[in-house]
Design a protein around this motif. Sequence first.
Motif, PDB file in Angstrom:
ATOM      1  N   LEU A 254      -3.998  -2.724   6.551  1.00 59.16           N
ATOM      2  CA  LEU A 254      -3.059  -3.110   5.501  1.00 59.16           C
ATOM      3  C   LEU A 254      -3.806  -3.629   4.276  1.00 59.16           C
ATOM      4  O   LEU A 254      -3.483  -3.254   3.133  1.00 59.16           O
ATOM      5  CB  LEU A 254      -2.097  -4.176   6.020  1.00 59.16           C
ATOM      6  CG  LEU A 254      -1.120  -4.757   4.999  1.00 59.16           C
ATOM      7  CD1 LEU A 254      -0.247  -3.671   4.388  1.00 59.16           C
ATOM      8  CD2 LEU A 254      -0.269  -5.850   5.638  1.00 59.16           C
ATOM      9  N   ALA A 255      -4.808  -4.458   4.491  1.00 60.81           N
ATOM     10  CA  ALA A 255      -5.578  -5.004   3.373  1.00 60.81           C
ATOM     11  C   ALA A 255      -6.253  -3.889   2.573  1.00 60.81           C
ATOM     12  O   ALA A 255      -6.298  -3.936   1.336  1.00 60.81           O
ATOM     13  CB  ALA A 255      -6.618  -5.993   3.883  1.00 60.81           C
ATOM     14  N   ALA A 256      -6.759  -2.884   3.252  1.00 61.86           N
ATOM     15  CA  ALA A 256      -7.412  -1.765   2.561  1.00 61.86           C
ATOM     16  C   ALA A 256      -6.417  -0.989   1.713  1.00 61.86           C
ATOM     17  O   ALA A 256      -6.718  -0.587   0.581  1.00 61.86           O
ATOM     18  CB  ALA A 256      -8.083  -0.843   3.574  1.00 61.86           C
ATOM     19  N   ALA A 257      -5.228  -0.758   2.246  1.00 61.93           N
ATOM     20  CA  ALA A 257      -4.207  -0.043   1.478  1.00 61.93           C
ATOM     21  C   ALA A 257      -3.786  -0.851   0.258  1.00 61.93           C
ATOM     22  O   ALA A 257      -3.624  -0.299  -0.838  1.00 61.93           O
ATOM     23  CB  ALA A 257      -3.006   0.260   2.365  1.00 61.93           C
ATOM     24  N   LEU A 258      -3.612  -2.149   0.427  1.00 61.97           N
ATOM     25  CA  LEU A 258      -3.234  -3.000  -0.698  1.00 61.97           C
ATOM     26  C   LEU A 258      -4.307  -2.998  -1.778  1.00 61.97           C
ATOM     27  O   LEU A 258      -4.003  -2.987  -2.977  1.00 61.97           O
ATOM     28  CB  LEU A 258      -2.983  -4.431  -0.220  1.00 61.97           C
ATOM     29  CG  LEU A 258      -1.803  -4.640   0.729  1.00 61.97           C
ATOM     30  CD1 LEU A 258      -1.758  -6.089   1.197  1.00 61.97           C
ATOM     31  CD2 LEU A 258      -0.487  -4.256   0.076  1.00 61.97           C
ATOM     32  N   ALA A 259      -5.561  -2.994  -1.364  1.00 54.22           N
ATOM     33  CA  ALA A 259      -6.656  -2.997  -2.330  1.00 54.22           C
ATOM     34  C   ALA A 259      -6.735  -1.688  -3.106  1.00 54.22           C
ATOM     35  O   ALA A 259      -7.220  -1.657  -4.238  1.00 54.22           O
ATOM     36  CB  ALA A 259      -7.980  -3.262  -1.616  1.00 54.22           C
TER      37      ALA A 259
END
Length: 202
Positions: free
Chosen positions: A112-117
């Motif tokens: 999720l963090a990678a997608a948000l970034a």
Amino acid sequence: MRADVDLVVPVKALERAKSRLVGHRLDRPALALAFALDTIAAALPAVRRVLAVTSDPSVAAELRGLGVESAPGPEGLNESLRFGFRLLRARDAGSVIGALQADLPALRTADLAAALATARGRAFCPDRQGTGTTLLLSSPGGDLAPAFGVGSAAAHTASGAAPLLGPWPSLRHDVDTAEDLRLAADLGLGPRTAATVAPVGG
């Protein structure tokens, strides 16, 4: 953590949730609750806050145990998302607000963090089939404009949202059927879902 991202997670009343999830000794309400709790627990470290929209008091009680705010909202997925969006937008006029599906029991915080970034402006993550949507993000200060339902990936693309396509399988793997659950188990289920499905295999 994205300090400018708040998420709305809609959670159906448990007795009505996951009507397509049928299988030997599957407890649909218990699994739906486990899915939601594992999804939200994985999302929490990646964002500023999570707001669950649910009319089920038992779900709200479980979420309080995670320190997660909930609010009763209208029926219907898009209606509940718009309701949650308005609550969050009133608190921060310039934030990114996302809609995350509550049936991602294999979700990993890092995915999720990678997608948000990666997101730039209004964006969405399609499901593993490429037709549905698991995550929808507003632009900073912008509208969410959810269009969830059959063909939501195409609908979100048509409305100007950019697809987020990257190596984050756990974010794309929602669970509607027993086969979906089996495939999610191959990725690694969250602890609550794993504990709930364990008796099925035992």
